[in-house]
Design a protein around this motif. Structure first.
Motif, PDB file in Angstrom:
ATOM      1  N   ARG A   1      37.460   6.298   9.500  1.00  0.00           N
ATOM      2  CA  ARG A   1      37.118   4.894   9.243  1.00  0.00           C
ATOM      3  C   ARG A   1      38.178   3.974   9.838  1.00  0.00           C
ATOM      4  O   ARG A   1      37.859   2.927  10.396  1.00  0.00           O
ATOM      5  CB  ARG A   1      36.971   4.658   7.742  1.00  0.00           C
ATOM      6  CG  ARG A   1      36.478   3.283   7.391  1.00  0.00           C
ATOM      7  CD  ARG A   1      36.125   3.207   5.899  1.00  0.00           C
ATOM      8  NE  ARG A   1      35.680   1.879   5.585  1.00  0.00           N
ATOM      9  CZ  ARG A   1      36.457   0.933   5.048  1.00  0.00           C
ATOM     10  NH1 ARG A   1      37.709   1.201   4.767  1.00  0.00           N
ATOM     11  NH2 ARG A   1      35.980  -0.255   4.785  1.00  0.00           N
ATOM     12  N   LYS A   2      39.459   4.359   9.744  1.00  0.00           N
ATOM     13  CA  LYS A   2      40.541   3.558  10.328  1.00  0.00           C
ATOM     14  C   LYS A   2      40.384   3.461  11.844  1.00  0.00           C
ATOM     15  O   LYS A   2      40.600   2.397  12.431  1.00  0.00           O
ATOM     16  CB  LYS A   2      41.904   4.162   9.987  1.00  0.00           C
ATOM     17  CG  LYS A   2      42.276   4.051   8.538  1.00  0.00           C
ATOM     18  CD  LYS A   2      43.618   4.703   8.285  1.00  0.00           C
ATOM     19  CE  LYS A   2      43.975   4.683   6.808  1.00  0.00           C
ATOM     20  NZ  LYS A   2      45.285   5.315   6.557  1.00  0.00           N
ATOM     21  N   ILE A   3      40.011   4.561  12.473  1.00  0.00           N
ATOM     22  CA  ILE A   3      39.800   4.557  13.926  1.00  0.00           C
ATOM     23  C   ILE A   3      38.608   3.666  14.274  1.00  0.00           C
ATOM     24  O   ILE A   3      38.668   2.866  15.208  1.00  0.00           O
ATOM     25  CB  ILE A   3      39.599   5.990  14.457  1.00  0.00           C
ATOM     26  CG1 ILE A   3      40.857   6.822  14.228  1.00  0.00           C
ATOM     27  CG2 ILE A   3      39.234   5.967  15.944  1.00  0.00           C
ATOM     28  CD1 ILE A   3      40.697   8.300  14.538  1.00  0.00           C
ATOM     29  N   ARG A   4      37.540   3.787  13.510  1.00  0.00           N
ATOM     30  CA  ARG A   4      36.351   2.962  13.755  1.00  0.00           C
ATOM     31  C   ARG A   4      36.647   1.470  13.567  1.00  0.00           C
ATOM     32  O   ARG A   4      36.178   0.631  14.327  1.00  0.00           O
ATOM     33  CB  ARG A   4      35.219   3.393  12.837  1.00  0.00           C
ATOM     34  CG  ARG A   4      34.593   4.703  13.240  1.00  0.00           C
ATOM     35  CD  ARG A   4      33.385   5.022  12.364  1.00  0.00           C
ATOM     36  NE  ARG A   4      32.650   6.122  12.917  1.00  0.00           N
ATOM     37  CZ  ARG A   4      32.745   7.379  12.482  1.00  0.00           C
ATOM     38  NH1 ARG A   4      33.538   7.675  11.473  1.00  0.00           N
ATOM     39  NH2 ARG A   4      32.035   8.328  13.050  1.00  0.00           N
ATOM     40  N   ILE A   5      37.434   1.143  12.562  1.00  0.00           N
ATOM     41  CA  ILE A   5      37.799  -0.259  12.320  1.00  0.00           C
ATOM     42  C   ILE A   5      38.613  -0.793  13.492  1.00  0.00           C
ATOM     43  O   ILE A   5      38.391  -1.924  13.945  1.00  0.00           O
ATOM     44  CB  ILE A   5      38.567  -0.408  10.981  1.00  0.00           C
ATOM     45  CG1 ILE A   5      37.605  -0.214   9.805  1.00  0.00           C
ATOM     46  CG2 ILE A   5      39.266  -1.759  10.892  1.00  0.00           C
ATOM     47  CD1 ILE A   5      38.282  -0.115   8.451  1.00  0.00           C
ATOM     48  N   ALA A   6      39.547   0.007  14.011  1.00  0.00           N
ATOM     49  CA  ALA A   6      40.349  -0.407  15.174  1.00  0.00           C
ATOM     50  C   ALA A   6      39.436  -0.659  16.370  1.00  0.00           C
ATOM     51  O   ALA A   6      39.599  -1.656  17.092  1.00  0.00           O
ATOM     52  CB  ALA A   6      41.396   0.645  15.505  1.00  0.00           C
TER      53      ALA A   6
END
Length: 96
Positions: A16-21
Motif C-alpha cells: 500500500r505504501k508503494i502504491r500510495i507513492a
C-alpha cells in the motif's frame, strides 16, 4: 523442470505504501506476485520476489521486494527504501 510453486507471503500494508507513492506521483504500476519455485528431482528452490514495474513520463523502473526490509531497484545490488523510491519518482517526474 519446475515441479510446483508456492506464492510468496504478501505484505499488503507495505505494498500500500508503494502504491500510495506511485499514486502521489501519478505513476502507473503493474504488480506481480512473488513465489517460491520448487525444482523437480533436486533439493533446490528458487525465490522469485514480488515485482512492481513503475512507469512515469515514458520511463520504467523495476522494484523488487521480499519483505519490508528487503526492497531493491532492478536487482539485489541496489537496496532502497520508501524514501529513496519517492526521490526516484520525484526525479523521474521532473525530468520532463
Amino acid at each position: 523442470m519446475i515441479k510446483s510453486y508456492v506464492e510468496l507471503k504478501r505484505n499488503e500494508k507495505f505494498e500500500r505504501k508503494i502504491r500510495i507513492a506511485c499514486d502521489f506521483h501519478s505513476a502507473k504500476y503493474e504488480y506481480t506476485q512473488g513465489r517460491i519455485l520448487n525444482v523437480d528431482k533436486v533439493n533446490v528452490s528458487f525465490i522469485e520476489p514480488h515485482r512492481f514495474i513503475i512507469k512515469l513520463n515514458g520511463k520504467k523502473i523495476l522494484v523488487l521486494y521480499f519483505d519490508e526490509d528487503n526492497m531493491f531497484l532492478y536487482n539485489r545490488k541496489m537496496p532502497i527504501d520508501i524514501k529513496k523510491l519517492n526521490l526516484i519518482l520525484d526525479t523521474m517526474k521532473e525530468a520532463v
